[in-house]
Motif scaffolding. Structure first.
Motif, PDB file in Angstrom:
ATOM      1  N   GLU A   1      -4.570   7.914   3.383  1.00  0.00           N
ATOM      2  CA  GLU A   1      -4.449   8.687   2.140  1.00  0.00           C
ATOM      3  C   GLU A   1      -5.082  10.049   2.277  1.00  0.00           C
ATOM      4  OE1 GLU A   1      -5.138   8.064  -2.668  1.00  0.00           O
ATOM      5  OE2 GLU A   1      -6.126   6.726  -1.226  1.00  0.00           O
ATOM      6  N   THR A   2      -6.279  10.099   2.855  1.00  0.00           N
ATOM      7  CA  THR A   2      -6.957  11.380   3.075  1.00  0.00           C
ATOM      8  C   THR A   2      -6.173  12.245   4.041  1.00  0.00           C
ATOM      9  OG1 THR A   2      -9.132  10.394   2.656  1.00  0.00           O
ATOM     10  CG2 THR A   2      -9.084  12.461   3.882  1.00  0.00           C
TER      11      THR A   2
ATOM     12  N   TYR B   1       6.018   5.773  -1.618  1.00  0.00           N
ATOM     13  CA  TYR B   1       6.931   5.850  -0.481  1.00  0.00           C
ATOM     14  C   TYR B   1       7.901   4.669  -0.474  1.00  0.00           C
ATOM     15  CZ  TYR B   1       3.690   9.287   1.406  1.00  0.00           C
ATOM     16  OH  TYR B   1       2.896  10.389   1.576  1.00  0.00           O
TER      17      TYR B   1
ATOM     18  N   GLY C   1      -6.266   2.267   4.656  1.00  0.00           N
ATOM     19  CA  GLY C   1      -5.630   2.940   3.534  1.00  0.00           C
ATOM     20  C   GLY C   1      -6.282   4.261   3.160  1.00  0.00           C
TER      21      GLY C   1
ATOM     22  N   GLY D   1       2.786   1.679  -3.186  1.00  0.00           N
ATOM     23  CA  GLY D   1       1.883   2.150  -4.223  1.00  0.00           C
ATOM     24  C   GLY D   1       1.606   3.640  -4.151  1.00  0.00           C
ATOM     25  N   GLN D   2       1.819   4.210  -2.975  1.00  0.00           N
ATOM     26  CA  GLN D   2       1.653   5.655  -2.795  1.00  0.00           C
ATOM     27  C   GLN D   2       2.938   6.418  -3.106  1.00  0.00           C
ATOM     28  OE1 GLN D   2      -1.425   7.031  -1.847  1.00  0.00           O
ATOM     29  NE2 GLN D   2      -2.097   4.922  -2.191  1.00  0.00           N
TER      30      GLN D   2
ATOM     31  N   SER E   1      -5.889  -2.965   4.599  1.00  0.00           N
ATOM     32  CA  SER E   1      -5.581  -1.699   3.925  1.00  0.00           C
ATOM     33  C   SER E   1      -6.806  -1.084   3.253  1.00  0.00           C
ATOM     34  CB  SER E   1      -4.469  -1.897   2.902  1.00  0.00           C
ATOM     35  OG  SER E   1      -4.889  -2.713   1.830  1.00  0.00           O
TER      36      SER E   1
ATOM     37  N   TRP F   1       0.838  -1.203   0.000  1.00  0.00           N
ATOM     38  CA  TRP F   1       0.000   0.000   0.000  1.00  0.00           C
ATOM     39  C   TRP F   1       0.872   1.253   0.000  1.00  0.00           C
ATOM     40  CZ3 TRP F   1      -0.841   4.495   2.589  1.00  0.00           C
ATOM     41  CH2 TRP F   1      -1.990   5.209   2.231  1.00  0.00           C
ATOM     42  N   PHE F   2       1.859   1.308   0.889  1.00  0.00           N
ATOM     43  CA  PHE F   2       2.717   2.487   0.959  1.00  0.00           C
ATOM     44  C   PHE F   2       3.602   2.611  -0.282  1.00  0.00           C
ATOM     45  CE2 PHE F   2       1.562   2.229   5.433  1.00  0.00           C
ATOM     46  CZ  PHE F   2       1.386   3.567   5.752  1.00  0.00           C
TER      47      PHE F   2
ATOM     48  N   GLY G   1      -3.182  13.644   2.398  1.00  0.00           N
ATOM     49  CA  GLY G   1      -3.595  14.652   1.407  1.00  0.00           C
ATOM     50  C   GLY G   1      -3.924  15.989   2.038  1.00  0.00           C
TER      51      GLY G   1
END
Length: 206
Positions: free
Chosen positions: A201-202, A19, A197, A16-17, A193, A13-14, A205
């Protein structure tokens, strides 16, 4: 214990962001070796405050090491801690940390599940330690707990949050619904996630 690997859902997950991800075992866990220095003592005389500070000391060492890794941009590090590691993030955030922009607590606490779900050693001391950390907190935080967390249930999580924030709304508290048989495992469990997740993410952001 062994570190979660890079193919795990949490890591992916991270990654994919965008990081880089570093999983580190603290002293006394698994193959890391060395003495286990994070004890809170006995259940009758639990010292959660100083136990958390020791965890935070080790987190600071990890953060200091990150810039030495090739191709890592360590100008804005995210520290995420789960359970005892999450408790360490509360203590870590009570200290200056100029290279860490985001601190996330996943199901933080110590002394939980003493023979049965939601039986905690001296829970009032856990709340008091959270209050002391919050007095010198240096950055906003995101807290995430599942409603069926068998270590730190909704009422205790809320008490810790209330003590830590003391009216400061810079700490975002997310009490998500029940997850699996024990929501304490949410962060590393398959399918987790999908719940935490979007919250992270929010938060990032914002």
């Amino acid at each position: 214990m062994t570190p979660t690997n890079c193919s795990s859902e949490t890591a992916q997950w991270f990654l994919g962001q965008g990081y880089a991800v570093m999983f580190v075992l603290r002293l006394g866990y698994g193959a890391t070796g060395g003495p286990w220095t994070e004890t809170f003592g006995t259940c009758d005389d639990a010292d959660y405050y100083h136990a958390g500070l020791e965890t935070a000391r080790q987190i600071r060492a990890m953060v200091a090491y990150a810039p030495k890794i090739e191709d890592i941009d360590a100008s804005d590090i995210i520290v995420v801690g789960h359970s005892a590691g999450g408790w360490g993030t509360l203590a870590f955030n009570s200290m200056p940390h100029p290279t860490v922009g985001t601190v996330i607590n996943m199901a933080a606490g110590r002394g939980g599940y003493q023979g049965a779900p939601n039986v905690t050693c001296q829970p009032e001391r856990l709340v008091e330690a959270a209050r002391r950390y919050g007095e010198t907190a240096t950055a906003p935080m995101l807290w995430i707990y599942a409603r069926n967390d068998h270590f730190f249930g909704p009422s205790l999580a809320q008490e810790m949050y209330d003590a830590y924030t003391a009216g400061d709304d810079e700490v975002q508290f997310e009490h998500v619904g029940s997850f699996g048989e024990d929501g304490h495992q949410l962060f590393f469990a398959r399918g987790g996630s999908r719940i935490w997740g979007p919250l992270i993410e929010t938060y990032l952001g914002d």
